[in-house]
Design an enzyme around this catalytic site. Structure first.
Site, PDB file in Angstrom:
ATOM      1  N   HIS A   1     -11.787  -3.275   7.265  1.00 18.18           N
ATOM      2  CA  HIS A   1     -10.424  -3.700   7.070  1.00 18.18           C
ATOM      3  C   HIS A   1     -10.590  -5.254   6.766  1.00 18.18           C
ATOM      4  O   HIS A   1     -11.454  -5.896   6.398  1.00 18.18           O
ATOM      5  CB  HIS A   1      -9.393  -3.277   8.004  1.00 18.18           C
ATOM      6  CG  HIS A   1      -8.934  -2.007   8.042  1.00 18.18           C
ATOM      7  ND1 HIS A   1      -8.126  -1.120   8.871  1.00 18.18           N
ATOM      8  CD2 HIS A   1      -9.429  -0.987   6.925  1.00 18.18           C
ATOM      9  CE1 HIS A   1      -8.319   0.032   8.592  1.00 18.18           C
ATOM     10  NE2 HIS A   1      -9.015   0.159   7.064  1.00 18.18           N
TER      11      HIS A   1
ATOM     12  N   HIS B   1     -17.081   0.114   4.098  1.00 17.89           N
ATOM     13  CA  HIS B   1     -15.607   0.214   4.319  1.00 17.89           C
ATOM     14  C   HIS B   1     -15.172  -0.587   5.754  1.00 17.89           C
ATOM     15  O   HIS B   1     -15.641  -0.164   6.943  1.00 17.89           O
ATOM     16  CB  HIS B   1     -14.844   1.523   4.454  1.00 17.89           C
ATOM     17  CG  HIS B   1     -13.374   1.462   4.564  1.00 17.89           C
ATOM     18  ND1 HIS B   1     -12.504   1.066   3.720  1.00 17.89           N
ATOM     19  CD2 HIS B   1     -12.459   1.804   5.660  1.00 17.89           C
ATOM     20  CE1 HIS B   1     -11.284   1.163   4.075  1.00 17.89           C
ATOM     21  NE2 HIS B   1     -11.323   1.562   5.338  1.00 17.89           N
TER      22      HIS B   1
ATOM     23  N   TYR C   1       1.134  -1.172  -0.038  1.00 19.19           N
ATOM     24  CA  TYR C   1       0.050  -0.020   0.094  1.00 19.19           C
ATOM     25  C   TYR C   1       0.957   1.125   0.182  1.00 19.19           C
ATOM     26  O   TYR C   1       1.622   1.465   0.786  1.00 19.19           O
ATOM     27  CB  TYR C   1      -0.974   0.104   1.158  1.00 19.19           C
ATOM     28  CG  TYR C   1      -1.887  -0.928   1.097  1.00 19.19           C
ATOM     29  CD1 TYR C   1      -3.007  -0.910   0.902  1.00 19.19           C
ATOM     30  CD2 TYR C   1      -1.651  -2.247   1.927  1.00 19.19           C
ATOM     31  CE1 TYR C   1      -4.150  -2.009   0.505  1.00 19.19           C
ATOM     32  CE2 TYR C   1      -2.589  -3.258   1.707  1.00 19.19           C
ATOM     33  CZ  TYR C   1      -3.770  -3.132   1.421  1.00 19.19           C
ATOM     34  OH  TYR C   1      -4.691  -4.130   1.284  1.00 19.19           O
TER      35      TYR C   1
END
Ligand SMILES: *[C@@H]1O[C@H](CO)[C@@H](O)[C@H](O)[C@H]1NC(C)=O
Ligand SMILES: *[C@@H]1O[C@H](CO)[C@@H](O)[C@H](O)[C@H]1NC(C)=O
Length: 575
Positions: A382, A380, A201
């Site tokens: 994780h 959203h 990322y």
């Protein structure tokens, strides 16, 4: 500039009170023919499982729309209607070849209105997204070949050249770039070197180039240098205290990790994203000082070394301001890494909740709070997230789902268009529920910024913009007994009790605005959400007799078949 006239006149032609036929029900529009004579508007409702169309053609004869397996007539599901000398007619048909399509035994389309004004025929109708009938087409979130034809008279006969085909992804519509101006901002990384790892990322915190005066962003396009490794990208705006730029791996404890208000998102397989025609995301002018964080997820399965990349997003903007500013409201479980809120290990389906009571908005907004018109959302969590649902409650009752994803995949984060405009009225509550699996984890999972920590958020994209940018909550952990904090990971009963306690104790609600004013209310409650609806075929009785219009809207069906839901979400995920 292409002419919007036929579709505008279509709008004006809708009789007052024909509530089903307006822009909030059918936000999408395309001309099916090159001469702009055949205009299709549509919208859909995943909760009700219906899709509504308005076909408008410059003819006083019959009009027809079909869903075709291959672009031709054979095997197509066709609907034909018109206003003739003896009244209105409307039939569900299927084509067996290049001949007059026979009428289906089962009529599965509901006519909402049929008018002929100024030489233009407009037919508004609704059907199930899922087909009821072997003679009907199954609408999925993939490009579908639509065929159209029309006649000069009401005698349904050979259409000669008055026909055509166009491929449109009805459930995941991305307008083509036909009207693009030349002004855009490129928000990209610049020849960064990627580490030789499977997953990486990268984060770039930056300011956008300065624009003189306010502008509106209306379209966001991916700019991808290496399609084989760029997996997804998110652009977030930063809170006021983030005032430094940098370019490095994400989630290393940098201050930019606090930039998590999603402005734009792109995931593998997606195209450009466009804001509704009456709204734009404001940039420039007073808002020149905002910092943004671009996050790019690189997927390099062979861990190849020496890769570089310069991908990112292109933000098209215009100085011709649209009617409304669009904005993002962050709802869900408050992101507060210092909060003592832990998900136990070894939980198969652990639920967390956040609540937003919009009646709190008036504590920070000057003047009356408008209805918020929601057009898209992004759910959203994780890596432990498996499902996310956002419910809308009015007067204590659930009136709708703003969105749901029963197969959440962290690697496919895309802004999802709602298919219709959903209204959040002042006083409504929004509950966001996330389901996690921690079966493969050993320690507790905390709420936080790292991808191995958890979040539970729904970003709501809406207009007109208000100053409030987040409305979320967390359980008041002071109510937890110390011996009940984090259960032993093997004790499923204790895990269930812990989950239920976190849901039922008072929720501390926090709202904040762009200027970092905030307001707290300690008395939030999490209401129970309905089961997730699934698409089911809805048979409707259509009256095709002249002048006898069937116009009731089909009732909402809350039939639940889990398999159906999964299939629907797979279609959406596969887009
Ligand atoms: C189609 O008909 C509408 C309504 O009469 C008119 O405004 C429009 O200009 C026509 N379009 C074309 C391309 O002729
Ligand atoms: C990008 O970076 C690589 C290695 O860091 C370098 O070899 C290459 O020339 C750079 N490319 C450009 C276009 O600057």
């Amino acid at each position: 500039m292409r002419s919007l006239l036929p579709c505008l006149s279509l709008l004006l032609a809708w009789p007052a009170g024909a509530g089903a036929a307006d822009d909030s029900v059918m936000p999408f529009m395309e001309y099916l023919d090159p001469d702009s004579l055949v205009c299709l508007k549509w919208g859909f409702n995943i909760v009700q499982g219906t899709i509504t169309f308005a076909l408008s053609v410059n003819t006083t004869g019959w009009v027809g729309l079909g869903f075709s397996p291959n672009g031709g007539m054979q095997g197509s599901d066709i609907v034909i209607g018109g206003v003739g000398p003896s009244g209105r007619y409307f039939t569900d048909r299927h084509a067996t070849g290049n001949v007059l399509p026979p009428v289906d035994k089962e009529q599965n389309y509901t006519l909402l209105s049929l008018t002929e004004t100024d030489g233009q025929t407009t037919m508004t109708f609704q059907r199930s997204i899922q087909s009821c009938d072997d003679d009907d087409f199954h609408i999925t979130a993939r490009p579908i070949k639509l065929i159209y034809a029309y006649g000069e008279t009401d005698e349904i006969s050979y259409h000669a050249a008055r026909r055509g085909t166009k491929e449109i992804n009805l459930l995941n519509y991305m307008p083509r770039a036909t009207l693009l101006g030349t002004n855009y901002l490129n928000v990209t990384v610049d020849n960064i070197s990627l580490p030789p790892t499977h997953t990486y990322y990268h984060c770039k915190v930056m300011k956008l180039p300065k624009l003189n005066g306010k502008h509106h962003i209306y379209r966001i396009e991916p700019v991808i240098e290496h399609h084989d490794i760029v997996h997804h990208m998110l652009l977030y705006s930063c809170p006021f205290f983030v005032t430094e730029t940098y370019n490095r791996p994400c989630y290393m404890g940098d201050i930019g990790d606090y930039c998590f208000r999603v402005v734009a998102a792109w995931g593998v397989g997606a195209g450009a994203y466009e804001i509704p025609e009456n709204a734009g995301i404001p940039v420039g002018g007073e808002i020149n000082d905002t910092y943004y964080r671009l996050e790019i997820h690189y997927n390099n399965p062979t861990s190849e070394a020496g890769r570089t990349d310069s991908s990112g997003l292109r933000l098209y903007y215009t100085a011709q301001l649209r009617q409304h500013d669009a904005s993002t409201l962050t709802t869900g479980l408050m992101v507060n890494p210092s909060l003592d809120y832990n998900i136990p290990a070894n939980a198969t389906q652990f639920h967390t909740y956040g609540v937003c009571n919009t009646s709190l908005f008036s504590t920070l907004e000057d003047g009356p709070v408008p209805d918020l018109q929601l057009f898209a959302l992004l759910l959203h969590t994780h890596l432990a997230g498996r499902k996310v649902r956002a419910g809308l409650f009015r007067d204590g009752k659930q009136v709708d789902f703003l969105g749901f994803d029963e197969n959440y995949n962290f690697d496919i984060q895309q802004i999802t268009s709602l298919g219709n405009i959903k209204t959040i009225k002042p006083g409504d509550d929004i509950v966001v529920e996330c389901t996690y699996s921690t079966v493969n984890r050993t320690g507790v999972t905390k709420m936080g910024l790292a991808t191995t920590d958890e979040m539970c958020l729904a970003f709501l994209f809406y207009y007109p913009a208000i100053n409030i940018d987040s409305c979320w909550s967390h359980p008041n952990v002071a109510y937890l007994r110390s011996d009940n904090q984090v259960p032993e990971e093997t004790d499923q009963d204790a895990i269930t009790n812990h989950e239920s306690l976190l849901k039922t104790i008072p929720q501390i609600q926090v709202i904040s605005d762009l200027y970092s004013n905030f307001s707290v209310n300690p008395e939030g409650t999490v209401r129970d959400m309905m089961k997730t609806p699934s698409l089911s075929c809805q048979k409707t009785t259509v009256t095709s007799a002249p002048n006898n219009l069937a116009s009731p809207r089909p009732g909402t069906s809350w039939l639940v078949t889990p398999a159906g839901t999964i299939i629907l979400l797979l279609w959406i995920a596969a887009m």
